[in-house]
Design an enzyme around this catalytic site. Structure first.
Site, short mmCIF file in Angstrom:
data_model
loop_
_atom_site.label_atom_id
_atom_site.label_comp_id
_atom_site.label_asym_id
_atom_site.label_seq_id
_atom_site.Cartn_x
_atom_site.Cartn_y
_atom_site.Cartn_z
N ASP A 20 0.52 -0.72 0.06
CA ASP A 20 0.21 -0.33 0.07
C ASP A 20 0.89 1.37 0.41
O ASP A 20 1.85 1.18 0.89
CB ASP A 20 -0.94 0.01 1.21
CG ASP A 20 -0.15 0.14 2.51
OD1 ASP A 20 1.06 -0.62 1.90
OD2 ASP A 20 -0.71 0.37 3.89
N GLU A 78 -1.23 -2.17 5.10
CA GLU A 78 -0.34 -2.01 6.00
C GLU A 78 -0.19 -0.53 7.28
O GLU A 78 0.18 -0.90 8.04
CB GLU A 78 1.12 -2.45 6.12
CG GLU A 78 2.33 -2.53 6.75
CD GLU A 78 2.75 -1.57 7.84
OE1 GLU A 78 2.74 -1.31 8.82
OE2 GLU A 78 2.52 -0.76 7.69
ZN LIG Z 1 4.91 3.17 6.66
ZN LIG Z 2 6.58 0.43 6.20
#
Ligand SMILES: [Zn+2]
Ligand SMILES: [Zn+2]
Length: 332
Positions: A20, A78
């Site tokens: 991401d 994440e």
């Molecule tokens: Zn990061």
């Molecule tokens: Zn990262």
């Protein structure tokens, strides 16, 4: 997720890359800079994705020499609590997995160094939101209002007491107010101000006490000035905590792949990562790949609009993954 099933009995090794980006307008000027305004790979996850694709291609070419199974996990979200890792674990990506390994390209470490820490080394990243509720009015008549701006200013300063005066100096803790909003015009006292930020800790105990202290401070300061408040605290990921036995094997693999000079120790990192969710399901190791090199302009911190890496660090990450897979999955 992609699976390479060799058909020969053996362990199952999962390799993870997060994919991401972040809501940042990219300012690197690179030829491959983001074409999406307000979406930038400012943490290096595009590098992780490229690394794992290369690893998958290479390991697929080695399948006749391997046993067991390799899984390639490309993970979303994440950067966004509660994190994509938890969802993938719930969806079963680690079922039957004996070891899970991932890496982060990091600017805290110079290229070409690599670190394979043992134990807890990345913090639990919590978030909080605070609303200071005053009473709006005319900027010229403050006595007829309850000014949430001045109260917010006191709250922000007072919150640092959690770090400086209330926590054992031997225990790492960070309290950062990262966002503040309130007010619409120069002559209006607003009705409320909103603050938000993050708390980073390693121990459950320190985490719990920091949270309680923060609310007590917000309650006390607002009460002192006749204001109200709302306090929301969201516990983020658990600390990344590397399995000692697996860490020793990954470190040995890194040494074989890159030479013993490449390995170095790093201090604990107050950043967090939802890789920890995999480590609750299987022994896991998250290794750190040095990507800082001022000579190529890779000197800006993660989440900075000019963040970039020394791309040779990706080759190091690939080499460590492949050597680790060779070690754990070698056919007899
Ligand atoms: Zn990061
Ligand atoms: Zn990262």
């Amino acid at each position: 997720m992609a699976r390479l099933v060799t058909g020969r009995p053996g362990p199952v090794l999962a390799l993870r890359a997060d994919i991401d980006a972040l809501p940042i307008v990219e300012e690197t000027g690179l030829p491959f800079a983001s074409e999406q305004a307000g979406a930038m790979h400012a943490c290096g996850h595009d590098g992780h994705t490229a690394v794992l694709l290369a690893v998958a291609r290479t390991i697929a070419g080695m399948r006749d020499t391997l046993r067991g199974e390799a899984r390639f996990v490309f993970q979303h979200a994440e950067e966004l609590l509660p994190g994509g890792a938890r969802e993938l674990v719930a969806a079963g990506v680690l079922e039957g997995v004996d070891a899970v390994v991932g890496c982060h390209l990091i600017l805290e470490l110079d290229f070409p160094k690599v670190a394979v820490p043992t134990g807890a080394f990345m913090a639990a990243p919590d978030t909080f939101a605070i609303v200071i509720e005053g009473r709006g009015g005319h900027g010229a008549f403050p006595h007829k209002s309850v000014d949430p701006i001045t109260v917010a200013a006191e709250v922000i300063i007072a919150l640092q007491h959690v770090v400086a005066r209330e926590t054992d100096p031997n225990e790492p803790v960070v309290v950062t107010v990262a966002r503040i909003s309130g007010g619409t015009a120069d002559n209006i006292i607003p009705a409320s101000v909103e603050l938000g930020g993050t708390v980073r800790t390693f121990s459950t105990d320190v985490r719990g006490r920091a949270r309680a202290s923060m609310e007590r401070i917000v309650a006390g300061v607002t009460q002192a000035h006749d204001a109200g408040y709302r306090f929301d605290y969201v516990e983020g990921y658990l600390p990344v905590d590397n399995d000692a036995e697996l860490a020793a094997r990954v470190a040995a693999a890194a040494e074989r792949a890159l030479g013993e000079d490449a390995l170095t120790d790093i201090p604990r990192i107050m950043g967090g990562d939802d890789f920890s969710a995999y480590q609750r399901a299987a022994p896991g190791v998250y290794f750190m790949v040095g990507a800082r090199n001022e000579g190529v302009g890779a000197a800006f911190p993660h989440h900075n609009p000019r963040f970039t890496i020394d791309e040779r660090a990706m080759e190091n990450a690939i080499a460590v993954f492949i050597e680790t897979a060779r070690d754990l999955l070698a056919a007899e």
